[in-house]
Motif scaffolding. Structure first.
Motif, PDB file in Angstrom:
ATOM      1  N   ARG A  57       0.853  -1.184   0.000  1.00 51.56           N
ATOM      2  CA  ARG A  57       0.000   0.000   0.000  1.00 51.56           C
ATOM      3  C   ARG A  57       0.894   1.240   0.000  1.00 51.56           C
ATOM      4  NH1 ARG A  57      -2.877  -3.157  -1.471  1.00 51.56           N
ATOM      5  NH2 ARG A  57      -4.830  -3.967  -0.613  1.00 51.56           N
ATOM      6  N   ILE A  58       0.634   2.148  -0.932  1.00 55.43           N
ATOM      7  CA  ILE A  58       1.442   3.363  -1.056  1.00 55.43           C
ATOM      8  C   ILE A  58       0.541   4.575  -0.854  1.00 55.43           C
ATOM      9  CG2 ILE A  58       3.021   4.690  -2.507  1.00 55.43           C
ATOM     10  CD1 ILE A  58       3.635   2.140  -4.032  1.00 55.43           C
ATOM     11  N   ILE A  59       0.890   5.419   0.111  1.00 49.28           N
ATOM     12  CA  ILE A  59       0.140   6.651   0.382  1.00 49.28           C
ATOM     13  C   ILE A  59       1.033   7.824   0.007  1.00 49.28           C
ATOM     14  CG2 ILE A  59      -1.003   8.056   2.132  1.00 49.28           C
ATOM     15  CD1 ILE A  59      -0.454   4.423   2.858  1.00 49.28           C
ATOM     16  N   ARG A  60       0.498   8.722  -0.809  1.00 51.56           N
ATOM     17  CA  ARG A  60       1.322   9.833  -1.296  1.00 51.56           C
ATOM     18  C   ARG A  60       0.587  11.151  -1.132  1.00 51.56           C
ATOM     19  NH1 ARG A  60       1.861  12.272  -6.335  1.00 51.56           N
ATOM     20  NH2 ARG A  60       0.506  10.729  -7.311  1.00 51.56           N
ATOM     21  N   TYR A  61       1.326  12.186  -0.744  1.00 49.71           N
ATOM     22  CA  TYR A  61       0.829  13.552  -0.750  1.00 49.71           C
ATOM     23  C   TYR A  61       1.901  14.415  -1.397  1.00 49.71           C
ATOM     24  CZ  TYR A  61      -0.792  18.153   0.594  1.00 49.71           C
ATOM     25  OH  TYR A  61      -1.203  19.456   0.545  1.00 49.71           O
ATOM     26  N   ALA A  62       1.583  14.975  -2.565  1.00 46.97           N
ATOM     27  CA  ALA A  62       2.567  15.739  -3.337  1.00 46.97           C
ATOM     28  C   ALA A  62       3.786  14.852  -3.604  1.00 46.97           C
ATOM     29  CB  ALA A  62       2.939  17.031  -2.619  1.00 46.97           C
ATOM     30  N   ASP A  63       4.969  15.237  -3.102  1.00 37.61           N
ATOM     31  CA  ASP A  63       6.163  14.433  -3.360  1.00 37.61           C
ATOM     32  C   ASP A  63       6.579  13.615  -2.143  1.00 37.61           C
ATOM     33  OD1 ASP A  63       6.827  16.619  -1.870  1.00 37.61           O
ATOM     34  OD2 ASP A  63       8.728  17.008  -2.878  1.00 37.61           O
TER      35      ASP A  63
END
Length: 379
Positions: A57-63
């Protein structure tokens, strides 16, 4: 600014600009799916057992992003895949900002012992061993206890930064009126608490109020005259109020306490949902569960199933909502839940205008050619 020297930017977007997160999302679009699709949905172990949800599971916000998986080898493989994906678009992982952590136990990585938990967007994520009755569960039909519970709290770094922000304000208002200090502190405290109100912050909020009391007590001591007793000086600025043993207040101004903030869990948005997909039913119902929605409005939205009674349209995420009295108070309507409804702001304006017009009509006035007139009578 670089080491105190200003360098003008001739092109590109300045770091911290409002459009920077959007540009980062555009540049990194597709990275998560490409990495997740590399792994199978299931995996067969040596004993023949099939393990479901093997995908990371990958959670991303901007970079900024974090990769979650219980298998250490999968994490290493994800790191390699992400590095390869970034290389294609001319980017690379920053070594000092890239680390592998375990939320429950210490691990050895590159000859170093890694600390427990990790920090992401100002939050600390860590698992704690607990007893059977407080333990998390695996879920599914054959759910079992896992022996630990994962808690998300404000990070220590952000807590210290909050202390410094409050300390600077108090220091800058040593000789200012109490009301000016309160007016400056309240937005800082409210904003910080609202950011962390969706996680396990109750204990943190209580400890912040204690530290705030210590700072304000020192502020009081610095202002009192030498011969004035401390208790008398404290009573000048503090009083017993709704916060129990102390309330920092003066005429027309009261300090907002961290502990006043109600903990509200954030409801996750469905992965495939978008405010532009036309599914107004979903978004109008979600508006009622949003942490920023006032309790009274949230209850009315649930009661109305996300629909405005005036125009019969669903509320959208960007709509301005106001609470209206179905029977106006001027006509004997009570301020009770059964007499309230949530309306669009423009719908509320139209209804209020009509209520005002009907009130005049009930008093003998006439509406003709868009003009309100009183009929002429002769004795």
């Amino acid at each position: 600014m670089d080491k105190g020297i200003f360098e003008e930017t001739d092109s590109g977007t300045p770091q911290g600009g409002v459009i920077s997160p959007l540009l980062a999302n555009i540049a990194l679009h597709g990275m998560i799916k490409d990495v997740e699709n590399y792994f199978p949905r299931t995996k067969r172990q040596g004993n023949g057992t099939i393990v479901w949800d093997y995908k990371p599971r990958i959670i991303r916000y901007a970079d900024d992003f974090v990769v979650l998986h219980k298998d250490y080898d999968v994490i290493l493989q994800c790191k390699k895949l992400i590095a390869q994906w970034l290389e294609k678009v001319g980017l690379e992982l920053k070594p000092e900002k890239t680390s592998i952590r375990h939320t429950l136990k210490s691990i050895e990585h590159d000859g170093k012992t890694i600390k427990l938990g990790f920090e992401f967007l100002g939050f600390n994520v860590r698992s704690y061993p607990v007893g059977e009755h407080h333990s998390g569960r695996t879920g599914g039909n054959n759910s079992t206890t896992i022996g630990f519970k994962t808690l998300i709290k404000p990070s220590k770094k952000k807590i210290l930064a909050h202390h410094e922000a409050i300390k600077e304000v108090i220091k800058a208002h040593k000789k200012a009126p109490q009301s000016a200090l309160i007016a400056r502190l309240n937005p800082i405290i409210r904003g910080w608490c609202n950011y962390y109100r969706t996680v396990t912050s109750k204990v943190t909020f209580a400890s912040e109020d204690y530290l705030l009391w210590e700072m304000l007590r020192a502020w009081t001591v610095s202002r009192k005259k030498k011969k004035t007793p401390l208790i008398k000086a404290l009573r000048k600025y503090f009083s017993h109020g709704k916060h129990g043993f102390w309330t920092f207040q003066t005429t027309g101004a009261i300090l907002y306490h961290h502990a006043e903030t109600e903990i509200k869990r954030h409801t996750l948005v469905k992965p495939e949902a978008s405010p532009y997909d036309g599914n107004w039913t979903y978004w109008s119902k979600r508006r009622g569960t949003y942490t920023g929605t006032p309790t009274r409005v949230a209850k009315l939205l649930k009661k109305q199933k996300g629909i405005c009674p005036q125009c019969k349209q669903h509320f959208t995420p960007d709509d301005l909502i106001e609470v209206d009295h179905i029977i106006p108070k001027s006509k004997g309507g009570k301020d009770e839940f059964n007499n309230l409804q949530a309306l669009h702001r423009h719908c509320h304006d139209v209804k209020s205008k009509n209520d005002y017009l009907y009130d005049w009509l009930d008093n003998g006035y006439e509406w003709k050619d868009d003009v309100l007139t009183v009929p002429m009578t002769r004795d």
